[in-house]
Scaffold this active site. Structure first.
Site, PDB file in Angstrom:
ATOM      1  N   MET A  27      -9.347  -4.007   9.142  1.00  0.00           N
ATOM      2  CA  MET A  27     -10.141  -4.995  10.296  1.00  0.00           C
ATOM      3  C   MET A  27     -10.451  -6.208   9.533  1.00  0.00           C
ATOM      4  SD  MET A  27     -12.061  -2.434  12.751  1.00  0.00           S
ATOM      5  CE  MET A  27     -13.427  -1.819  11.868  1.00  0.00           C
ATOM      6  N   HIS A  34      -9.738  -2.945  -0.121  1.00  0.00           N
ATOM      7  CA  HIS A  34      -8.436  -3.061   0.822  1.00  0.00           C
ATOM      8  C   HIS A  34      -7.243  -3.309  -0.058  1.00  0.00           C
ATOM      9  CE1 HIS A  34     -11.289  -4.303   3.892  1.00  0.00           C
ATOM     10  NE2 HIS A  34     -10.590  -3.200   4.728  1.00  0.00           N
ATOM     11  N   GLU A 147      -9.955   7.070   1.506  1.00  0.00           N
ATOM     12  CA  GLU A 147     -10.605   8.394   1.567  1.00  0.00           C
ATOM     13  C   GLU A 147     -12.151   7.927   1.818  1.00  0.00           C
ATOM     14  OE1 GLU A 147     -10.078  10.616  -2.014  1.00  0.00           O
ATOM     15  OE2 GLU A 147      -8.056  10.792  -1.491  1.00  0.00           O
ATOM     16  N   GLN A 152     -11.499   9.679   9.421  1.00  0.00           N
ATOM     17  CA  GLN A 152     -10.297   8.983   9.983  1.00  0.00           C
ATOM     18  C   GLN A 152      -9.064   9.357   9.385  1.00  0.00           C
ATOM     19  OE1 GLN A 152     -10.648   4.536  10.780  1.00  0.00           O
ATOM     20  NE2 GLN A 152      -9.638   4.388   8.935  1.00  0.00           N
ATOM     21  N   SER A 184     -17.083  -2.008   1.101  1.00  0.00           N
ATOM     22  CA  SER A 184     -16.900  -2.037   2.614  1.00  0.00           C
ATOM     23  C   SER A 184     -17.103  -3.456   2.887  1.00  0.00           C
ATOM     24  CB  SER A 184     -17.862  -1.194   3.269  1.00  0.00           C
ATOM     25  OG  SER A 184     -18.190  -1.571   4.717  1.00  0.00           O
TER      26      SER A 184
HETATM   27  P1  AMP Z   1     -11.205  -1.117   7.333  1.00  0.00           P
HETATM   28  O1  AMP Z   1     -10.848  -2.566   7.267  1.00  0.00           O
HETATM   29  O2  AMP Z   1     -12.864  -0.890   7.082  1.00  0.00           O
HETATM   30  O3  AMP Z   1     -11.029  -0.834   8.741  1.00  0.00           O
HETATM   31  O4  AMP Z   1     -10.563  -0.481   6.447  1.00  0.00           O
HETATM   32  C1  AMP Z   1      -8.871  -0.606   6.181  1.00  0.00           C
HETATM   33  C2  AMP Z   1      -8.789   0.601   5.406  1.00  0.00           C
HETATM   34  O5  AMP Z   1      -9.152   0.396   3.907  1.00  0.00           O
HETATM   35  C3  AMP Z   1      -9.152   1.838   5.626  1.00  0.00           C
HETATM   36  O6  AMP Z   1      -7.866   2.829   5.432  1.00  0.00           O
HETATM   37  C4  AMP Z   1     -10.141   2.328   4.829  1.00  0.00           C
HETATM   38  O7  AMP Z   1     -10.433   3.522   4.707  1.00  0.00           O
HETATM   39  C5  AMP Z   1      -9.723   1.595   3.406  1.00  0.00           C
HETATM   40  N1  AMP Z   1     -10.731   1.094   2.949  1.00  0.00           N
HETATM   41  C6  AMP Z   1     -12.154   0.442   3.085  1.00  0.00           C
HETATM   42  N2  AMP Z   1     -13.050   0.475   2.170  1.00  0.00           N
HETATM   43  C7  AMP Z   1     -12.427   0.902   1.101  1.00  0.00           C
HETATM   44  C8  AMP Z   1     -12.794   1.369  -0.081  1.00  0.00           C
HETATM   45  N3  AMP Z   1     -13.966   0.816  -0.836  1.00  0.00           N
HETATM   46  N4  AMP Z   1     -11.827   1.851  -1.163  1.00  0.00           N
HETATM   47  C9  AMP Z   1     -10.732   2.407  -0.527  1.00  0.00           C
HETATM   48  N5  AMP Z   1     -10.101   2.199   0.580  1.00  0.00           N
HETATM   49  C10 AMP Z   1     -11.079   1.744   1.370  1.00  0.00           C
END
Ligand code: AMP
Length: 281
Positions: A27, A34, A147, A152, A184
């Site tokens: 997102m 990411h 993870e 999800q 995050s």
């Molecule tokens: P999002 O943009 O928050 O929807 O995340 C996109 C992808 O990145 C999802 O598969 C999340 O689980 C992964 N993701 C987000 N934060 C982390 C993190 N700190 N470590 C590993 N993967 C992450």
């Protein structure tokens, strides 16, 4: 790096290249977490598609959607410097929702009932709708998920199975800030003080793991709430110990079974989630 906004254009590019494709759905407001997915995808595929789409139907709270951080220029820069063979897919709403902005109804059984499923009604229908569209629009060999969003990830594996999409779903470990806070996009919304204090989430989980042999889930929860809510403005939304396969919270821990701890915490108005494997000796 090529930037594409429609599935039609994307398909042309993929056909031109005829290679293995790794999809990393995001997102946006990209961070090192990411980028760890992007790195893994570029090691394992000839072409990487990073999608950036803030999916309105997975937000059950309108304010949360409005406040969600957006920074496309910085995202472009980060991706450009991370790998050569990347397509950035930033779809328009029509590309994901050709028949109107409504999520489909899915049945994921117990996987979607607890924790995030309980706290954010409709969230996983929204997530599954967008991920189905992204997987169909990009037809990847592999798709990469963190993870950090373990529930999800489990639901997407189930979606892939139910719809027989044949994509290899790859799970990637959680990347943390120096103080242990799980990275995050929402961390940007924290005040500097809250961002520092939010380390209490992972520190408390680590402390609980040291007592994993003796403590019941209830004792773990009591400890977690006491530690976290000791800080001004911090509130625990849930603390659950659940099996990683059915994601049903338990009151008793059985030897030789696998479990994970799942938590959601408000730091001020910002909602943070984390999860760790409940390792015992
Ligand atoms: P999002 O943009 O928050 O929807 O995340 C996109 C992808 O990145 C999802 O598969 C999340 O689980 C992964 N993701 C987000 N934060 C982390 C993190 N700190 N470590 C590993 N993967 C992450």
């Amino acid at each position: 790096m090529i930037v594409i906004h429609t599935a039609r254009e994307l398909r042309k590019q993929i056909q031109l290249k005829k290679t293995s494709v790794g999809l990393v759905p995001t997102m946006g407001a990209l961070h090192t977490g990411h980028l760890s997915l992007v790195k893994r995808a570029s090691e394992e595929n000839q072409l990487v598609i990073v999608s950036i789409y803030v999916n309105p139907t997975q937000f059950n709270d309108k304010k949360d959607l409005e406040n969600y951080p957006k920074n496309l220029d910085q995202d472009l820069e980060l991706l450009q410097s991370s790998s050569e063979n990347i397509i950035l897919y930033a779809p328009e709403n029509d590309d994901i929702y050709p028949d109107g902005m409504v999520p489909k109804n899915f049945d994921f059984g117990s996987l979607a009932l607890h924790m995030e499923g309980f706290s954010r009604p409709g969230h996983f229908d929204g997530v599954a709708t967008v991920v189905e569209a992204l997987l169909k629009n990009t037809t990847p060999t592999r798709a990469y998920f963190g993870e950090k969003d373990f529930q999800q990830l489990t639901i997407i594996k189930e979606l892939n199975k139910q719809l027989k999409l044949g994509v290899e779903i790859i799970s990637c470990p959680i990347i943390r800030e120096k103080n242990g806070l799980a990275m995050s996009s929402r961390n940007q919304l924290l005040s500097p003080k809250d961002r520092e204090e939010a380390k209490v989430i992972f520190k408390s989980l680590e402390a609980i793991l040291k007592h994993a042999e003796k403590w019941t889930p209830h004792q773990m929860k009591q400890f977690f709430i006491a530690e976290v809510e000791n800080l001004k403005g911090f509130k625990v939304e849930y603390f659950s110990v659940a099996s990683p396969s059915d994601l049903i919270p338990v009151d008793h821990i059985e030897q030789h079974k696998m479990y994970r701890i799942f938590v959601a915490v408000y730091a001020g108005k910002t909602r943070l989630i984390d999860t760790v494997e409940l390792k015992r000796k």
